[in-house]
Scaffold this motif. Structure first.
Motif, PDB file in Angstrom:
ATOM      1  N   VAL A 206       1.223  -1.009  -0.035  1.00  0.00           N
ATOM      2  CA  VAL A 206       0.182  -0.162  -0.076  1.00  0.00           C
ATOM      3  C   VAL A 206       1.303   1.244   0.361  1.00  0.00           C
ATOM      4  CG1 VAL A 206      -1.724   1.246   1.315  1.00  0.00           C
ATOM      5  CG2 VAL A 206      -2.323  -1.188   0.769  1.00  0.00           C
ATOM      6  N   LYS A 207       1.703   1.295   0.810  1.00  0.00           N
ATOM      7  CA  LYS A 207       2.751   2.410   0.868  1.00  0.00           C
ATOM      8  C   LYS A 207       3.689   3.295  -0.315  1.00  0.00           C
ATOM      9  CE  LYS A 207       3.919   2.543   5.791  1.00  0.00           C
ATOM     10  NZ  LYS A 207       3.714   1.438   6.639  1.00  0.00           N
ATOM     11  N   ALA A 208       3.664   1.364  -0.879  1.00  0.00           N
ATOM     12  CA  ALA A 208       4.832   1.617  -2.270  1.00  0.00           C
ATOM     13  C   ALA A 208       3.746   2.351  -3.545  1.00  0.00           C
ATOM     14  CB  ALA A 208       4.739   0.501  -2.839  1.00  0.00           C
ATOM     15  N   ALA A 209       2.239   1.374  -3.262  1.00  0.00           N
ATOM     16  CA  ALA A 209       1.493   1.967  -4.391  1.00  0.00           C
ATOM     17  C   ALA A 209       0.774   3.948  -4.435  1.00  0.00           C
ATOM     18  CB  ALA A 209       0.661   1.078  -4.432  1.00  0.00           C
ATOM     19  N   ALA A 210       1.121   4.176  -3.088  1.00  0.00           N
ATOM     20  CA  ALA A 210       0.942   5.443  -2.689  1.00  0.00           C
ATOM     21  C   ALA A 210       1.593   6.270  -3.938  1.00  0.00           C
ATOM     22  CB  ALA A 210      -0.230   5.216  -1.092  1.00  0.00           C
ATOM     23  N   LYS A 211       2.280   5.347  -2.917  1.00  0.00           N
ATOM     24  CA  LYS A 211       3.663   6.554  -3.327  1.00  0.00           C
ATOM     25  C   LYS A 211       3.537   7.107  -5.087  1.00  0.00           C
ATOM     26  CE  LYS A 211       8.196   7.654  -2.352  1.00  0.00           C
ATOM     27  NZ  LYS A 211       9.472   6.672  -3.599  1.00  0.00           N
ATOM     28  N   ALA A 212       3.410   5.741  -5.528  1.00  0.00           N
ATOM     29  CA  ALA A 212       3.112   5.843  -7.735  1.00  0.00           C
ATOM     30  C   ALA A 212       1.723   6.619  -7.663  1.00  0.00           C
ATOM     31  CB  ALA A 212       4.152   4.073  -7.500  1.00  0.00           C
ATOM     32  N   GLN A 213       1.031   6.129  -7.481  1.00  0.00           N
ATOM     33  CA  GLN A 213      -0.070   6.294  -7.607  1.00  0.00           C
ATOM     34  C   GLN A 213      -0.021   8.453  -7.879  1.00  0.00           C
ATOM     35  OE1 GLN A 213      -2.721   8.269  -5.733  1.00  0.00           O
ATOM     36  NE2 GLN A 213      -4.166   8.514  -7.663  1.00  0.00           N
ATOM     37  N   ARG A 214       0.645   9.163  -6.821  1.00  0.00           N
ATOM     38  CA  ARG A 214       0.740  10.719  -6.859  1.00  0.00           C
ATOM     39  C   ARG A 214       0.852  10.928  -8.027  1.00  0.00           C
ATOM     40  NH1 ARG A 214       1.291   9.745  -0.955  1.00  0.00           N
ATOM     41  NH2 ARG A 214       3.843   9.666  -1.033  1.00  0.00           N
ATOM     42  N   ASP A 215       2.081  10.600  -8.908  1.00  0.00           N
ATOM     43  CA  ASP A 215       2.147  11.163  -9.580  1.00  0.00           C
ATOM     44  C   ASP A 215       1.830   9.877 -11.728  1.00  0.00           C
ATOM     45  OD1 ASP A 215       4.271  11.546  -8.919  1.00  0.00           O
ATOM     46  OD2 ASP A 215       5.852  10.369  -9.065  1.00  0.00           O
ATOM     47  N   TRP A 216       1.084   9.189 -11.372  1.00  0.00           N
ATOM     48  CA  TRP A 216      -0.173   8.482 -12.110  1.00  0.00           C
ATOM     49  C   TRP A 216      -1.167   9.297 -12.266  1.00  0.00           C
ATOM     50  CZ3 TRP A 216       0.125   5.668 -16.086  1.00  0.00           C
ATOM     51  CH2 TRP A 216      -0.701   4.578 -16.296  1.00  0.00           C
ATOM     52  N   ALA A 217      -2.174   9.744 -11.096  1.00  0.00           N
ATOM     53  CA  ALA A 217      -2.868  10.658 -11.137  1.00  0.00           C
ATOM     54  C   ALA A 217      -3.052  11.777 -11.873  1.00  0.00           C
ATOM     55  CB  ALA A 217      -3.384  11.268  -9.501  1.00  0.00           C
ATOM     56  N   LEU A 218      -1.171  12.109 -12.261  1.00  0.00           N
ATOM     57  CA  LEU A 218      -1.032  13.392 -12.708  1.00  0.00           C
ATOM     58  C   LEU A 218      -1.097  13.178 -14.575  1.00  0.00           C
ATOM     59  CD1 LEU A 218       1.211  15.301  -9.946  1.00  0.00           C
ATOM     60  CD2 LEU A 218      -0.780  15.617 -10.696  1.00  0.00           C
ATOM     61  N   VAL A 219      -0.808  12.091 -14.760  1.00  0.00           N
ATOM     62  CA  VAL A 219      -0.867  11.385 -15.798  1.00  0.00           C
ATOM     63  C   VAL A 219      -2.270  11.740 -16.739  1.00  0.00           C
ATOM     64  CG1 VAL A 219      -0.024   9.217 -18.003  1.00  0.00           C
ATOM     65  CG2 VAL A 219       1.399  10.191 -15.426  1.00  0.00           C
ATOM     66  N   ALA A 220      -1.935  12.818 -17.858  1.00  0.00           N
ATOM     67  CA  ALA A 220      -3.633  12.299 -18.368  1.00  0.00           C
ATOM     68  C   ALA A 220      -4.066  11.091 -18.727  1.00  0.00           C
ATOM     69  CB  ALA A 220      -3.481  14.162 -19.759  1.00  0.00           C
ATOM     70  N   LEU A 221      -5.716  11.038 -18.810  1.00  0.00           N
ATOM     71  CA  LEU A 221      -6.427  10.026 -19.381  1.00  0.00           C
ATOM     72  C   LEU A 221      -5.761   9.742 -20.373  1.00  0.00           C
ATOM     73  CD1 LEU A 221      -7.746   7.594 -18.517  1.00  0.00           C
ATOM     74  CD2 LEU A 221     -10.032   9.714 -19.415  1.00  0.00           C
ATOM     75  N   LYS A 222      -5.826  10.347 -21.454  1.00  0.00           N
ATOM     76  CA  LYS A 222      -5.300   9.712 -22.883  1.00  0.00           C
ATOM     77  C   LYS A 222      -3.675   8.751 -23.196  1.00  0.00           C
ATOM     78  CE  LYS A 222      -8.573  12.824 -25.650  1.00  0.00           C
ATOM     79  NZ  LYS A 222      -8.454  12.057 -27.451  1.00  0.00           N
ATOM     80  N   ASP A 223      -3.022   9.444 -21.557  1.00  0.00           N
ATOM     81  CA  ASP A 223      -1.448   8.959 -22.293  1.00  0.00           C
ATOM     82  C   ASP A 223      -1.915   7.716 -20.859  1.00  0.00           C
ATOM     83  OD1 ASP A 223      -0.366  11.083 -24.112  1.00  0.00           O
ATOM     84  OD2 ASP A 223      -0.089  12.041 -21.273  1.00  0.00           O
TER      85      ASP A 223
END
Ligand code: NAD
Length: 491
Positions: A54-71
């Motif tokens: 969960v900790k590793a996923a939460a860290k990665a998700q912060r950047d992933w959320a900023l990627v545009a949906l189309k990307d």
């Protein structure tokens, strides 16, 4: 097995984009159900390992959320291409750990690919809503990922059910942690490899292997925002109750007992072939399998044809193996008890095994129970094997009342050539998925999959259009750039 046999490979967890050897003390064997060969040992990971994921996923998700949906969906285009390129070897993997026939494993992958296609289409349906709600004031609604989400999956579709959830949840900007069935964990790890090759950033798809402890830890973990569960009704309800209790969004799909009604005007050949395929496909281990056949007066010829078809089939050739020796014992238990409890054993699957099938396989042939009463256990329990229970009734209303009285509500089907009769049934059957001359009425993408009653807990959908809502939360933004209209009482 409590001490790991070091000659057999241990299944790793996937945490933070790395294959991690679990620190679990206890491992269970992953067995090829068709041969009895032990393929691997799966760790019963602990809550601390989930916490690390969960900790590793939460860290990665912060950047992933900023990627545009189309990307984000570009990954899913590449995943689809990778699965298509390797469909034969992936089907072999599914067959190895699950025991279904190769053609069925291929079918599972093709259905899973449709879920990936749906995820690639999200940009086409995600365009937000915007409206001038009063002069000069605009309101718009945007969708945001939930954060870290979890998926818990059953043994019967080890590749497809993870694909029900992972592509859409991930394309929506979440990081997903999967707990696959401990009986079939290999496909989940393979999916991780393919997602990595497709370019998914580390930590966005994780796998934590285990059993009840991990499921309960997922329900309790404050860092997990939503859970998609697919499995038996008993566990679906547990997960729904426990996960909701900690404020999570939970959708839990459960077990089934699907009723198929045969009318005298049904097309005999199509109906018999379709019912047999529905009851015996994947050795009956489908939540959409035909389980109870309600035969009206005037349909003896169709039931006889179904019986002949059952008699012509053998396990190990026409149908695959069931998942475990325990599952086989459970199914044969129903066969042993059926006549003592008042049904007729019309076809006995215990004897219908291909002599060439491996001795160590969990094979049960097609089994037909006839003249069962609605309160017989073969009419009420989810047997989850290649069996079909026939109940004889006088009219359609009697058939509908039997269907309505069963606690499940995944699928129900009718075979008829009358549109009026089909509509009458479809309106009254108490199930979320209705088949008209179709025994496995899976609503393919973009229609969401899901039943009613004890087959489904929680709001929303895990697949199809509804899944976009399930894996996101909305934000409403109200904007004013000038103050010309002073009559707006909410300023
Ligand atoms: P299961 O409920 O035993 O297991 C499902 C998941 O829950 C697994 O990952 C398992 O490890 C976990 N689990 C098992 N017991 C648990 C417990 N006591 N506490 C917490 N977690 C637990 O289901 P299964 O035997 O793997 O799969 C078959 C069942 O799944 C059937 O009932 C079938 O109808 C159902 N199913 C439903 C759907 C659907 O869409 N409705 C689809 C596929 C399968």
């Amino acid at each position: 097995m409590s001490v790991q046999d070091i000659t057999i490979p241990a299944v790793c967890n996937l945490i933070g984009g790395k294959a991690v050897v679990s620190s679990a003390k206890k491992h269970l064997p992953v067995t090829n159900p068709s041969t009895g060969e032990v393929l691997a040992n799966v760790p019963m990971s602990g809550a601390d390992e989930l916490d690390a994921a969960v900790k590793a996923a939460a860290k990665a998700q912060r950047d992933w959320a900023l990627v545009a949906l189309k990307d984000r969906v570009q990954i899913m285009y590449r995943l689809k291409a990778l699965i298509e390129e390797q469909v034969d070897s992936l089907a072999e993997l599914v067959t190895q750990e699950n025991g279904k026939l190769l053609a069925e494993s291929r079918g599972e992958l093709l259905r899973g690919i449709e879920c990936i296609e749906f995820a690639t289409s999200l940009p086409q349906i995600a365009a937000g809503q915007a409206m001038e709600v009063s002069r000069g004031v605009e309101c718009k609604m945007l969708r945001y990922p939930l954060g870290v989400v979890a998926a818990i999956t059953p043994f019967n579709f080890p590749f497809m059910v993870p694909l029900w959830m992972a592509p859409t949840a991930i394309a929506c900007g979440n990081a997903l942690i999967l707990k696959p069935s401990e009986q079939t964990p290999l496909s989940a790890i393979k999916l991780g490899e393919l997602l990595e090759q497709a370019g998914l950033p580390a930590g966005i798809y994780s796998v934590v292997n285990g059993g009840r402890e991990i499921v309960e830890a997922m329900c309790d973990h404050p860092g997990i925002q939503a859970i998609g569960f697919v499995g038996s009704t008993k566990v679906a309800k547990l997960v729904y109750d426990r996960g909701s209790n900690t404020g999570k969004r939970v959708k839990a799909l459960g077990g089934a007992k699907n009723h198929l009604v045969v009318m005298p005007d049904a097309d005999p050949a199509m109906t018999a072939a379709n019912v047999v395929a529905s009851a015996t496909g994947c050795a009956g281990q489908r939540c959409m399998a035909a389980s109870v056949l309600i035969a009206l007066e005037g349909t003896d010829h169709i039931v006889d044809d179904i019986k002949k078809k059952f008699q012509s089939m053998v396990a190990g050739r026409d149908i695959g193996s069931v998942i475990s020796p325990e599952a086989k014992a459970r199914i044969t238990g129903y066969i042993e008890r059926c006549e003592a409890r008042g049904a007729k054993l019309a076809v006995d699957g215990r004897k219908a095994v291909d002599p060439a099938a491996p001795a160590g396989g969990n094979f049960v042939g097609p089994t037909l129970f006839d003249y069962a009463k609605p309160d017989h256990e073969v009419c009420c329990d989810e047997i989850f094997g290649p069996t079909l229970t026939v109940v004889r009734v006088k009219n359609l209303d009697e058939a509908i009342s039997i269907e309505n009285a069963n606690p499940y509500g995944n699928a129900a089907a009718i075979y008829t050539s009358s549109g009026e009769v089909a509509t009458y049934f479809a309106e009254r059957a108490s199930a979320g998925m209705i088949g008209i001359n179709i025994g496995v009425p899976v609503p393919r993408e973009p229609f969401p999959f899901g039943g009613w009653n004890a087959s489904s807990y929680g709001e929303g959908d895990l697949t199809g259009h509804g899944s976009f809502d399930f894996w996101t939360k909305t934000k409403k933004i109200t904007t004013k750039w000038h103050d010309r209209n002073r009559s707006n009482w909410m300023s």
